[in-house]
Design a protein around this motif. Structure first.
Motif, PDB file in Angstrom:
ATOM      1  N   ASP A 144       0.853  -1.184   0.000  1.00 31.39           N
ATOM      2  CA  ASP A 144       0.000   0.000   0.000  1.00 31.39           C
ATOM      3  C   ASP A 144       0.894   1.241   0.000  1.00 31.39           C
ATOM      4  O   ASP A 144       1.181   1.819   1.058  1.00 31.39           O
ATOM      5  N   PRO A 145       1.348   1.686  -1.186  1.00 31.52           N
ATOM      6  CA  PRO A 145       2.275   2.825  -1.234  1.00 31.52           C
ATOM      7  C   PRO A 145       1.700   4.106  -0.641  1.00 31.52           C
ATOM      8  O   PRO A 145       2.449   4.907  -0.065  1.00 31.52           O
ATOM      9  N   ALA A 146       0.391   4.311  -0.765  1.00 32.28           N
ATOM     10  CA  ALA A 146      -0.194   5.531  -0.204  1.00 32.28           C
ATOM     11  C   ALA A 146      -0.095   5.540   1.321  1.00 32.28           C
ATOM     12  O   ALA A 146       0.223   6.568   1.934  1.00 32.28           O
ATOM     13  N   LEU A 147      -0.350   4.400   1.939  1.00 33.35           N
ATOM     14  CA  LEU A 147      -0.206   4.312   3.388  1.00 33.35           C
ATOM     15  C   LEU A 147       1.244   4.509   3.797  1.00 33.35           C
ATOM     16  O   LEU A 147       1.540   5.217   4.766  1.00 33.35           O
ATOM     17  N   PHE A 148       2.146   3.888   3.061  1.00 30.28           N
ATOM     18  CA  PHE A 148       3.579   4.044   3.328  1.00 30.28           C
ATOM     19  C   PHE A 148       3.976   5.518   3.211  1.00 30.28           C
ATOM     20  O   PHE A 148       4.724   6.041   4.046  1.00 30.28           O
ATOM     21  N   ALA A 149       3.462   6.208   2.192  1.00 32.03           N
ATOM     22  CA  ALA A 149       3.763   7.625   2.005  1.00 32.03           C
ATOM     23  C   ALA A 149       3.258   8.448   3.176  1.00 32.03           C
ATOM     24  O   ALA A 149       3.941   9.367   3.657  1.00 32.03           O
ATOM     25  N   ALA A 150       2.065   8.141   3.650  1.00 27.57           N
ATOM     26  CA  ALA A 150       1.504   8.865   4.788  1.00 27.57           C
ATOM     27  C   ALA A 150       2.341   8.638   6.044  1.00 27.57           C
ATOM     28  O   ALA A 150       2.572   9.569   6.832  1.00 27.57           O
ATOM     29  N   GLU A 151       2.809   7.403   6.238  1.00 27.67           N
ATOM     30  CA  GLU A 151       3.626   7.097   7.422  1.00 27.67           C
ATOM     31  C   GLU A 151       4.976   7.784   7.339  1.00 27.67           C
ATOM     32  O   GLU A 151       5.493   8.281   8.359  1.00 27.67           O
ATOM     33  N   LEU A 152       5.560   7.839   6.150  1.00 30.69           N
ATOM     34  CA  LEU A 152       6.811   8.583   5.985  1.00 30.69           C
ATOM     35  C   LEU A 152       6.592  10.057   6.304  1.00 30.69           C
ATOM     36  O   LEU A 152       7.415  10.693   6.979  1.00 30.69           O
ATOM     37  N   GLY A 153       5.489  10.593   5.818  1.00 28.50           N
ATOM     38  CA  GLY A 153       5.183  11.988   6.099  1.00 28.50           C
ATOM     39  C   GLY A 153       5.006  12.254   7.578  1.00 28.50           C
ATOM     40  O   GLY A 153       5.432  13.294   8.093  1.00 28.50           O
ATOM     41  N   GLU A 154       4.395  11.325   8.272  1.00 27.65           N
ATOM     42  CA  GLU A 154       4.215  11.474   9.720  1.00 27.65           C
ATOM     43  C   GLU A 154       5.565  11.503  10.428  1.00 27.65           C
ATOM     44  O   GLU A 154       5.786  12.307  11.349  1.00 27.65           O
ATOM     45  N   PHE A 155       6.478  10.632  10.006  1.00 25.46           N
ATOM     46  CA  PHE A 155       7.812  10.621  10.610  1.00 25.46           C
ATOM     47  C   PHE A 155       8.534  11.939  10.354  1.00 25.46           C
ATOM     48  O   PHE A 155       9.089  12.553  11.285  1.00 25.46           O
ATOM     49  N   VAL A 156       8.554  12.380   9.099  1.00 25.49           N
ATOM     50  CA  VAL A 156       9.261  13.612   8.744  1.00 25.49           C
ATOM     51  C   VAL A 156       8.683  14.799   9.517  1.00 25.49           C
ATOM     52  O   VAL A 156       9.432  15.642  10.043  1.00 25.49           O
ATOM     53  N   THR A 157       7.373  14.875   9.620  1.00 24.63           N
ATOM     54  CA  THR A 157       6.731  15.985  10.319  1.00 24.63           C
ATOM     55  C   THR A 157       7.059  15.965  11.813  1.00 24.63           C
ATOM     56  O   THR A 157       7.359  17.010  12.408  1.00 24.63           O
ATOM     57  N   ALA A 158       7.020  14.791  12.419  1.00 24.01           N
ATOM     58  CA  ALA A 158       7.331  14.698  13.852  1.00 24.01           C
ATOM     59  C   ALA A 158       8.774  15.100  14.118  1.00 24.01           C
ATOM     60  O   ALA A 158       9.071  15.794  15.107  1.00 24.01           O
ATOM     61  N   ALA A 160       2.134   7.832  -5.265  1.00 21.99           N
ATOM     62  CA  ALA A 160       2.033   8.060  -3.824  1.00 21.99           C
ATOM     63  C   ALA A 160       2.700   9.360  -3.386  1.00 21.99           C
ATOM     64  O   ALA A 160       2.599   9.734  -2.213  1.00 21.99           O
ATOM     65  N   ARG A 161       3.340  10.061  -4.303  1.00 20.13           N
ATOM     66  CA  ARG A 161       4.104  11.242  -3.890  1.00 20.13           C
ATOM     67  C   ARG A 161       3.223  12.376  -3.403  1.00 20.13           C
ATOM     68  O   ARG A 161       3.598  13.111  -2.480  1.00 20.13           O
ATOM     69  N   GLU A 162       2.064  12.534  -3.998  1.00 26.26           N
ATOM     70  CA  GLU A 162       1.188  13.614  -3.544  1.00 26.26           C
ATOM     71  C   GLU A 162       0.668  13.360  -2.136  1.00 26.26           C
ATOM     72  O   GLU A 162       0.405  14.299  -1.383  1.00 26.26           O
ATOM     73  N   VAL A 163       0.501  12.090  -1.766  1.00 33.11           N
ATOM     74  CA  VAL A 163       0.108  11.766  -0.392  1.00 33.11           C
ATOM     75  C   VAL A 163       1.200  12.218   0.576  1.00 33.11           C
ATOM     76  O   VAL A 163       0.927  12.843   1.614  1.00 33.11           O
ATOM     77  N   PHE A 164       2.448  11.919   0.248  1.00 31.48           N
ATOM     78  CA  PHE A 164       3.576  12.338   1.068  1.00 31.48           C
ATOM     79  C   PHE A 164       3.662  13.855   1.120  1.00 31.48           C
ATOM     80  O   PHE A 164       3.837  14.449   2.187  1.00 31.48           O
ATOM     81  N   ARG A 165       3.521  14.485  -0.041  1.00 34.92           N
ATOM     82  CA  ARG A 165       3.612  15.946  -0.097  1.00 34.92           C
ATOM     83  C   ARG A 165       2.559  16.595   0.788  1.00 34.92           C
ATOM     84  O   ARG A 165       2.849  17.559   1.515  1.00 34.92           O
ATOM     85  N   ALA A 166       1.344  16.080   0.747  1.00 41.01           N
ATOM     86  CA  ALA A 166       0.294  16.635   1.594  1.00 41.01           C
ATOM     87  C   ALA A 166       0.591  16.397   3.067  1.00 41.01           C
ATOM     88  O   ALA A 166       0.346  17.274   3.915  1.00 41.01           O
ATOM     89  N   ALA A 167       1.147  15.247   3.395  1.00 39.48           N
ATOM     90  CA  ALA A 167       1.424  14.919   4.792  1.00 39.48           C
ATOM     91  C   ALA A 167       2.469  15.841   5.403  1.00 39.48           C
ATOM     92  O   ALA A 167       2.434  16.122   6.605  1.00 39.48           O
ATOM     93  N   VAL A 168       3.412  16.301   4.568  1.00 39.73           N
ATOM     94  CA  VAL A 168       4.471  17.184   5.077  1.00 39.73           C
ATOM     95  C   VAL A 168       4.189  18.647   4.759  1.00 39.73           C
ATOM     96  O   VAL A 168       5.003  19.519   5.084  1.00 39.73           O
ATOM     97  N   ALA A 169       3.052  18.923   4.115  1.00 42.48           N
ATOM     98  CA  ALA A 169       2.637  20.291   3.793  1.00 42.48           C
ATOM     99  C   ALA A 169       3.712  21.048   3.024  1.00 42.48           C
ATOM    100  O   ALA A 169       4.070  22.188   3.360  1.00 42.48           O
ATOM    101  N   ALA A 170       4.238  20.420   1.962  1.00 42.33           N
ATOM    102  CA  ALA A 170       5.295  21.042   1.164  1.00 42.33           C
ATOM    103  C   ALA A 170       4.686  21.971   0.117  1.00 42.33           C
ATOM    104  O   ALA A 170       3.878  21.542  -0.722  1.00 42.33           O
ATOM    105  N   ASP A 171       5.074  23.230   0.144  1.00 39.52           N
ATOM    106  CA  ASP A 171       4.612  24.162  -0.887  1.00 39.52           C
ATOM    107  C   ASP A 171       5.452  23.980  -2.154  1.00 39.52           C
ATOM    108  O   ASP A 171       6.364  23.145  -2.203  1.00 39.52           O
ATOM    109  N   ASP A 172       5.147  24.763  -3.174  1.00 40.87           N
ATOM    110  CA  ASP A 172       5.827  24.580  -4.456  1.00 40.87           C
ATOM    111  C   ASP A 172       7.333  24.805  -4.342  1.00 40.87           C
ATOM    112  O   ASP A 172       8.128  24.089  -4.963  1.00 40.87           O
TER     113      ASP A 172
END
Length: 329
Positions: A124-138, A244-256
């Motif tokens: 599930d790459p989208a779930l993996f992307a979300a979990e990576l984003g959670e780690f980076v944000t924390a 899955a990259r947009e899921v990660f991008r949203a999780a870390v709130a990366a602007d352009d």
């Protein structure tokens, strides 16, 4: 040497070091752990520990940093990290500090569609992307007070000469027009708006573990420190498929601007790694080639794809003589 060791390092040395400094662990079995990493030789110690011996002076300097900071960061992170159990000192002919860590279960994720031995497929790459984003944000949100600069703390433009030099050296195996377009866009992007934050700075397949289809641990914090949050966005191309990259991008709130800088960091690191390791470390070279292919075929925004890069396979023949990069990757 007979134990999968490299010159000057082996299970016999590990046993001597343990006997001298950690006799409570000296009778446990020791076995070399295969890794494509370049910083540490690793030895499984018993069932639940691992010994890490630095391969170079630069990696040795990271040992004390990890011992100081990982115990402080670990409680604030959503997945396991290798909290140290013991700090060893030079002895038995080994010149540097070394360490004992808790063994973390899991396997490295496969890159792209990957060869069968390249890692574990993420279902599930989208779930993996979300979990990576959670780690980076924390990690970013952790108090930066007294934190050291990251190994990759320099402003992205400071890497311009080295990146272009690597690109020139790789003509014949990298599309120079597409790669230059990615790099120029990254340099045009505004710099970070806020102060430096905690970054892992090396979120590559060999530094991430998955277990049961989920992100279970992040390891090897040798590059850890304060820097541009965009550095950790390189995970989008090193670890994730395009979808899955947009899921990660949203999780870390990366602007352009941050996303463009993240693409630049991923490209610069991958170019330098490919140039540096295309003959000496086939696994790392194959990953770097995959990342460059993703970056040069995914469009300016990093989401849609015009051309899918192929799987990580055995590397192509080296394109031209190997030259050391002007700066570390």
């Amino acid at each position: 040497m007979g134990d999968g060791a490299e010159p000057g390092v082996g299970a016999a040395l590990v046993r001597r070091l343990l006997a001298a400094q950690f006799p409570q662990w000296a009778e446990l079995p020791v076995a070399a752990v295969g890794t494509a990493g370049t910083s540490n030789a690793m030895y499984r110690l018993g069932a639940d520990m691992v010994v890490r011996l630095p391969r170079a002076a630069g990696a040795a300097a990271d040992v004390v940093k990890e011992h100081r900071w990982l115990p402080r960061l670990a409680p604030r992170l959503p997945v396991a990290v290798p909290v140290p159990l013991g700090l060893g000192t030079p002895a038995e002919g080994f010149a540097w500090d070394w360490s004992v860590h808790r063994w973390l279960p899991g396997a490295n994720p496969a890159v792209g569609r990957g060869a069968p031995d390249s890692g574990v497929a993420v279902e599930d790459p989208a779930l993996f992307a979300a979990e990576l984003g959670e780690f980076v944000t924390a990690l970013r949100r952790t108090d930066p007070a007294d934190g050291p600069p990251s190994y990759r703390s320099e402003p992205l433009p400071d890497r311009d000469a080295a990146t272009r030099d690597a690109l020139e050296a790789l003509r014949g195996c990298v599309d120079p027009v597409a790669a230059t377009a990615v790099w120029d866009a990254a340099l045009r992007a505004p710099g970070p708006a806020g102060p430096p934050v905690w970054i892992h700075a090396d979120l590559q397949p060999g530094n991430v573990l998955v277990d049961g289809g989920r992100l279970s641990a992040v390891i090897d914090f040798g590059c850890l420190g304060l820097g541009d949050p965009a550095v950790d966005l390189l995970a989008a191309w090193y670890l994730l498929p395009a979808g899955a990259r947009e899921v990660f991008r949203a999780a870390v709130a990366a602007d352009d601007a941050a996303w463009a800088r993240g693409r630049g960091w991923a490209l610069s690191v991958a170019l330098l790694e490919l140039r540096n390791y295309r003959e000496s470390n086939p696994r790392m070279a194959a990953i770097a080639r995959h990342v460059i292919g993703e970056l040069t075929s995914d469009g300016a925004g990093g989401g849609s794809t015009r051309l899918r890069a192929g799987p990580v396979t055995a590397p192509r023949p080296a394109c031209g003589p190997t030259r050391r990069p002007a700066v570390p990757s």
